[in-house]
Enzyme design. Structure first.
Site, PDB file in Angstrom:
ATOM      1  N   HIS A  48       2.254 -11.435  14.132  1.00 46.48           N
ATOM      2  CA  HIS A  48       3.239 -11.971  15.076  1.00 46.48           C
ATOM      3  C   HIS A  48       2.906 -13.383  15.540  1.00 46.48           C
ATOM      4  O   HIS A  48       3.734 -14.049  16.156  1.00 46.48           O
ATOM      5  CB  HIS A  48       3.356 -11.029  16.283  1.00 46.48           C
ATOM      6  CG  HIS A  48       4.712 -11.026  16.929  1.00 46.48           C
ATOM      7  ND1 HIS A  48       5.587 -12.086  16.849  1.00 46.48           N
ATOM      8  CD2 HIS A  48       5.361 -10.064  17.643  1.00 46.48           C
ATOM      9  CE1 HIS A  48       6.690 -11.801  17.508  1.00 46.48           C
ATOM     10  NE2 HIS A  48       6.596 -10.570  18.001  1.00 46.48           N
ATOM     11  N   THR A  92       0.868  -1.184   0.000  1.00 43.00           N
ATOM     12  CA  THR A  92       0.000   0.000   0.000  1.00 43.00           C
ATOM     13  C   THR A  92       0.900   1.227   0.000  1.00 43.00           C
ATOM     14  O   THR A  92       1.766   1.375   0.848  1.00 43.00           O
ATOM     15  CB  THR A  92      -0.975  -0.008   1.204  1.00 43.00           C
ATOM     16  OG1 THR A  92      -1.660   1.241   1.229  1.00 43.00           O
ATOM     17  CG2 THR A  92      -0.271  -0.236   2.535  1.00 43.00           C
TER      18      THR A  92
END
Lengths: 302, 460
Positions: free
Chosen positions: A275, A223
């Site tokens: 994560h 992006t």
């Protein structure tokens, strides 16, 4: 009086369904079970409401359900469905995924030199070469080197699905909202093909002509706010992908070459990653690998 | 013009009404509880469940005592006046202690108890003792009364269960019209007290709600205790003579039975017709039954009905559960009442109890198999002189899930709870068999019945 039937769940499961206005028959069917514990219906309900983002709407947002008109003149506009769906997906991503953002600046000196060299030639082909195709190509090379990032975690968190293809989503702002069309098989395409794909998808997106085949199934998303402004930002992962790369506006940094500071053109990159799957060391290596290819674009071209 | 205002008014303080009132108060509502009696508890506590169980306990004791000659006791009981006085006192003490306990519980919860006859005068007002009380919600829990015998004179020797439980006298002969649960419980009491009992029943057998094999054990025991059954029999009229009643009966032929006392127990009817419902837009079914939805709401959205006024089965525990649901619904919860797992018990000697599905009660046409364990093979039952009994589990042959249970035997009602839990938790025969039951107990018969079907039983 003749209401006998085979029970579909424990008394608490029945009461939970009553309380939450769901039909236990529907839950039993959806879960393919003949008897439900209260845990079964609770998990089902929570999954459903998470998908609908109902729980956050009803509970957390009640604190900002205030009368704005009490503070001055206001205007009210309904949120369109497209934006609502985007909002729900983003909220779910933030609620479910523990994400970390890793940022760094990388030299684009060589890319700029290269662009200058081929500028006239591309102009003749009616093409223009921006920074983004280089970044996309660099990402595809790095994804091949780090297959764990080119993966998705199953919804129940039980399985990691590795992808033997490299598709890269490109977030695009349109008049009707944010869309993420996907460039397929980036690893098998050269820079020119990527430039053409980007151009083609941008045209389709702006004219609202994107089809199902243009959306979904990406390995990662990029992006870019590069043409606008900003030093850094923390993009939100587009699930079920594991990472997203944000590109900010290029800048000139002084770099010490041992004797003096010299100005160097750099691009700030920010990688947000899931994560649950990717740890910080892996993310750093991945980011450094992308940066190395951008700083040394010959590594992209070979 | 209303004189008073309350959030919730509960009309009728039986097991449904007081449960609704107390739960409502616990959920933070202001509650007024209206009942005609001085005491709370309704029919159940004052002249139903509790006094009948007191007398059934006495019946059980007499039954036991009669066999005590085996241990060297005389085993002879003289039914003199002292015994009756003492028994009445014993029964009334129990009722008093329970009703005063309820009164304390009510005042602790700040439930306002009004003694009087309540009449609805609109959808939001009730009149009692000339005072109008305005309410947000009303809960109708006025219960039922005995159906009176058609074509029968009014005579103090024609009783209902109410008079029978007052223990006015022990008649030499007692004829019970209606062989339902109440009739059979009264037969059990008075047979033990020494009356000779006739039972006249319109249908062709007793206890139609229970599995036949089990009901026949109750029937055999009642016959052994001296009860005489007249099935398929109509009562045409009752003739009152100075020292006896003559009952004119008809089955295949016409005949008469002479009896000191007649007990009418042909059923109970809803009291819904007595509380001014004509002043509201309430719809009734079958004359006096209030139709309600799964939350016990009537066709008037702020008026609820629970218990016997809502129809069959007329059982205290059903009313209690409905009462709690209604209180919760009024407080904003979305709970619903379910009719599916209502336990049914006849406190005869022996008791018979059932819950859930059985072969005879299976509208769905689903496959049901039975597995039974006879109490004559239970060490604990033999050791405590328990008599005949049978524990049966009704289960699905494909999944082995337990779908129902029927138990007949001493204290069968107490064992039924385990079966209810097993059904409601989705247990299979294997689950019940694998749960360790204490030995020697009657509750083992439930595990034994399961083991029998699984082929793992070693006690038979």
């Amino acid at each position: 009086m003749n209401n006998e039937k085979i029970l579909l769940g424990t008394p608490t499961a029945y009461q939970f369904c009553d309380d939450n206005g769901i039909a236990i028959e529907m839950v039993a069917k959806a879960l393919s079970k003949s008897f439900l514990s209260v845990e079964d219906v609770q998990v089902f309900f929570n999954t459903q409401s998470l998908a609908k983002n109902k729980s956050s709407k009803n509970q957390a947002s009640k604190y900002w359900d205030i009368d704005h008109a009490a503070f001055g003149d206001i205007r009210i506009e309904s949120v369109d469905n497209f934006s609502k769906i985007t909002a729900e997906n983003l909220s779910a991503a933030v609620q479910v995924i523990p994400s970390v953002t890793h940022g760094d600046n990388f030299s684009i000196q060589k890319i700029n030199d290269f662009r200058q060299q081929v500028k006239e030639e591309l102009k003749l082909q009616n093409r223009s070469l921006t920074l983004l195709p280089f970044i996309i190509k660099a990402m595809s090379k790095s994804l091949k080197k780090f297959p764990k990032i080119n993966a998705s975690l199953s919804a129940d968190g039980e399985k990691l699905i590795y992808k033997n293809f490299i598709h890269i989503g490109v977030a695009m702002q349109t008049e009707y909202g944010l869309v993420v069309p996907v460039i397929r098989n980036v690893d098998k395409k050269n820079l020119l093909e990527i430039i053409d794909d980007l151009q083609n998808l941008t045209t389709l997106a702006r004219s609202k002509k994107l089809k199902q085949e243009h959306l979904g199934g990406a390995s990662i998303t990029v992006t870019s706010l590069g043409k606008i402004a900003g030093l850094r930002f923390t993009p939100i992962i587009n699930p079920p992908e594991l990472a997203i790369l944000g590109v900010s506006k290029t800048l000139i940094e002084p770099v010490w070459n041992g004797q003096e500071f010299l100005p160097e053109m750099k691009v700030p990159l920010d990688l947000s990653y899931d994560h649950r799957v990717i740890n910080g060391v892996l993310a750093s290596h991945f980011m450094t690998d992308i940066g190395n290819r951008i700083s040394n674009p010959e590594l992209i071209l070979i | 013009m209303s004189d008073q205002k309350t959030k919730v008014v509960v009309i009728g303080a039986g097991p449904g009404g007081y449960a609704a009132a107390f739960r409502s108060a616990d959920l933070g509502c202001e509650v007024t509880l209206i009942d005609e009696r001085d005491t709370l508890g309704g029919v159940c506590l004052n002249e139903g469940c509790i006094p009948s169980k007191t007398l059934l306990h006495l019946a059980e004791f007499i039954q036991e005592y009669k066999t005590s000659h085996e241990f060297g006791f005389s085993g002879v009981i003289s039914n003199d006046k002292l015994l009756l006085n003492k028994t009445r006192e014993y029964k009334n003490n129990i009722i008093n202690s329970l009703t005063s306990g309820l009164g304390n519980i009510a005042s602790r919860r700040k439930v306002k108890h009004v003694k009087g006859y309540a009449e609805l005068i609109s959808d939001t007002e009730v009149s009692v003792n000339g005072v109008t009380i305005n309410f947000d919600y009303a809960i109708i829990a006025v219960g039922s009364s005995p159906v009176s015998l058609p074509n029968s004179p009014i005579n103090e020797r024609i009783w209902t269960s109410t008079e029978a439980l007052e223990l006015r006298e022990i008649p030499d002969s007692l004829t019970i019209i209606g062989g339902g649960i109440i009739g059979l419980e009264m037969a059990t009491i008075y047979a033990a007290l020494g009356s000779s009992i006739n039972i006249i029943e319109l249908s062709n057998d007793l206890l139609p709600d229970f599995d036949k094999k089990h009901a026949s054990i109750v029937k055999k025991s009642l016959i052994e205790k001296g009860c005489k059954f007249y099935f398929n029999t109509n009562v045409l009229k009752i003739e009152t003579l100075p020292n006896k009643l003559t009952i004119h009966c008809k089955n295949d032929s016409s005949f008469t039975i002479d009896s000191d006392i007649v007990l009418s127990s042909i059923g109970r009817k809803s009291n819904a017709g007595k509380i001014g419902l004509e002043n509201t837009l309430m719809t009734l079914e079958k004359g006096d039954i209030i139709p309600v939805d799964a939350q016990c709401r009537t066709n008037i959205s702020n008026i609820f009905a629970i218990g016997d006024v809502t129809g069959m089965p007329m059982l205290a525990h059903r009313a209690t559960h409905q009462g709690k649901i209604v209180a919760e619904v009024i407080s904003g919860l979305k709970h619903k009442f379910s009719n599916e797992m209502i336990p049914k018990v006849a406190y005869t000697s022996p008791e018979i109890a059932s819950v859930g599905l059985s072969e005879s009660k299976n509208d769905l046409g689903i496959k049901i198999k039975n597995t039974s364990f006879p109490w004559m093979a239970s060490g604990r039952n033999l050791a405590s002189n328990g008599g005949d009994g049978l524990t049966t589990l009704h289960y699905c042959p494909d999944t082995l899930r337990i779908l129902g249970g029927t138990i007949v035997g001493k204290n069968a009602s107490e064992l039924l709870g385990e079966v209810s839990i097993a059904i409601c938790m989705g247990s299979t025969l294997k689950d019940v068999a694998l749960v360790m039951h204490a030995h020697p107990t009657i509750s083992e018969t439930i595990a034994f019945a399961a083991e029998k079907a699984l082929g793992t039983l070693t006690d038979l």
